[in-house]
Scaffold this motif. Sequence first.
Motif, PDB file in Angstrom:
ATOM      1  N   SER A 268      49.599  -9.698 -10.193  1.00 52.02           N
ATOM      2  CA  SER A 268      49.572 -11.106 -10.601  1.00 52.02           C
ATOM      3  C   SER A 268      49.198 -12.001  -9.419  1.00 52.02           C
ATOM      4  O   SER A 268      48.458 -12.981  -9.583  1.00 52.02           O
ATOM      5  N   SER A 271      45.569 -11.830  -8.974  1.00 48.69           N
ATOM      6  CA  SER A 271      44.905 -12.658  -9.986  1.00 48.69           C
ATOM      7  C   SER A 271      44.960 -14.138  -9.597  1.00 48.69           C
ATOM      8  O   SER A 271      43.980 -14.871  -9.773  1.00 48.69           O
ATOM      9  N   LEU A 290      55.751 -17.536  -8.674  1.00 51.94           N
ATOM     10  CA  LEU A 290      55.660 -16.243  -9.354  1.00 51.94           C
ATOM     11  C   LEU A 290      56.708 -15.268  -8.836  1.00 51.94           C
ATOM     12  O   LEU A 290      57.455 -14.648  -9.612  1.00 51.94           O
ATOM     13  N   ALA A 314      49.747  -6.865 -16.177  1.00 51.41           N
ATOM     14  CA  ALA A 314      49.233  -7.588 -15.014  1.00 51.41           C
ATOM     15  C   ALA A 314      47.989  -6.914 -14.454  1.00 51.41           C
ATOM     16  O   ALA A 314      47.025  -7.583 -14.050  1.00 51.41           O
ATOM     17  N   LEU A 551      51.821 -15.837 -15.534  1.00 55.72           N
ATOM     18  CA  LEU A 551      50.550 -15.937 -14.811  1.00 55.72           C
ATOM     19  C   LEU A 551      49.697 -17.104 -15.320  1.00 55.72           C
ATOM     20  O   LEU A 551      49.338 -17.989 -14.532  1.00 55.72           O
TER      21      LEU A 551
END
Length: 582
Positions: A268, A271, A290, A314, A551
């Motif tokens: 994540s 990303s 996060l 994820a 996310l």
Amino acid sequence: MNRVGRFLLLSLLAGICLAASLWLTQPALQASVTDASGHASQVSLPWSFEGQPDLREIHVHLHDRIGTNKSWHIIPDDRLLSVIVNGQVVPLNQFSGQQLSDWSNGVLIDLGHWLKNGDNDIVIQVENHGGQGGINMRPEISGIRMLPYFLGFLLLLSALQQIMPLSGGQRCIMLLGLVVLLAYWSITPWQLRTHDVGLDGGHFGYATWIADRLSLPRPTDGWTYYHPPLYYIISAALLRGADLFSISRPEALQIFSLSLWLVFLSASAASLRMCLRGKESWLLVATTALVLWPSGIIHSIRIGNDVPTYACSALAALCMLRWWKTRYLRALFGMAIWTALALACKTSSIALVATGCVLLGWKLVLPGRQGRLRAFGHTMVFAMGIVAGLTLGLAGNIYHYWRGEVSHWLIGNVGSLTDGLRVPANLKAFLPLDIPTFLVTPWINPWEDASGRGNFWNYLLRNSLSGEFSFNGKAQYLISMIWGIALLALSVLVVREVCRTLAQQAGASTAYRLRPILLLGFFWLASLIALRIQAPYACSNDFRYIVPILLPAIVLAVRAGHLARFLLLAIGLLSAYFFASL
């Protein structure tokens, strides 16, 4: 050595280090009870029983070895009466009656004066006040004994860094998160703040069934046994390994869960780095939120198929973003494989399928024959992954549903849920948010309407913070209230940001780059709404199903302005203090 080689080597070293840490600090305990006729039978810890008010006694065999802590938590249900180690009575008069009846944390007793090197016999007597009773025993893990675990997980993060590179600031935040996660694990028994985990039909029982019997159970054999078996087969193999080295089974699976949670965080965070390139300060705020999100910390050590689902989801999202940006076939293969594995862990990850199909559909309708042919080939690859995942995830349930053995083809135990968990699924339950109840209720309760469980948005937002659990302590109460105010303001800002992004021209670079994120957020949320309508029970949209929305929600929130970024950072930092001060 290339990146893949370094990843495999560091992963192996991490596994060895974590296994050694468990061997040193989490010895397996052998327990037995004797019935009225004098017959002794083996039982597992935690030991639970049903009966009328009476006294129960359990004999525990402990092999004390180098590194084993001398301080142990003894957790009774309902009241601890006595502890005898190697024939010597351990005094309990320093504990209050409330402490001796604390079925959550129990009492912490230093047994070093009575334990000897090698084999030890411990007799524990508890008083049951009627109904369900039990006893558990686990070592205190703190201080220097946490260092081997920290080193093992540091090696794991280094391994993940080889294939999912993060910025220097992100790596520092991951280390801070690791400290908080280990601190939380050290004070949290494996059955605390969790659902459907026990030996009697729970997630741990599912894995234990496979490990002990070398066969898959039927969905009707246990409460959670309708779930796809992939995670439980892997867990069963780990349990057999734990038995081989005399390691405590539950703690071995907790470490497995924490390892998978770090995979989720790493994927994540990678990303986030793709979505927020050129915005280093935004990236650090987003990564902090996060890594330190409150319900995420609660999830990190839970035994069950949720954490592997998060990890696979994820990884699928990361590959999806890479494919959307580069159109590389390798990224598409990754998206298909991880989507299939997510479905094989838990079918709630169907949102990944919907997102992938829409993105591929966009490419199919683009002008140009060559582009459409390429998109068609990519669609076939993704379709094969979907078919494989749905087959692994749903074939068993559909077969038993067709035979009339379960009441629902998707949620096998929905027909057995109590009416006490039923909540409304009409229009009023979805609109509007019950703001007064939300702001004055720090903890959501799936059993109580007064906590706001009847409103979908109340339940969704409050559950995304502290789950369905309450915490002791004035600081925790105050922080939870602050979280609620911050999250409500954040939600308004995120909705505004979504509208602003959608209002941009279709060809705008920002809107195009964020299309996978917008779709993921939409479909994860839509799946929760659909599940609430299909199975109108409070547990149908609890904190277990909310984590994948983090996310897309954080990406949109960090883009929503200075106030939104401040609120994200505040939630994360307050969360670190919240759990560190438990």
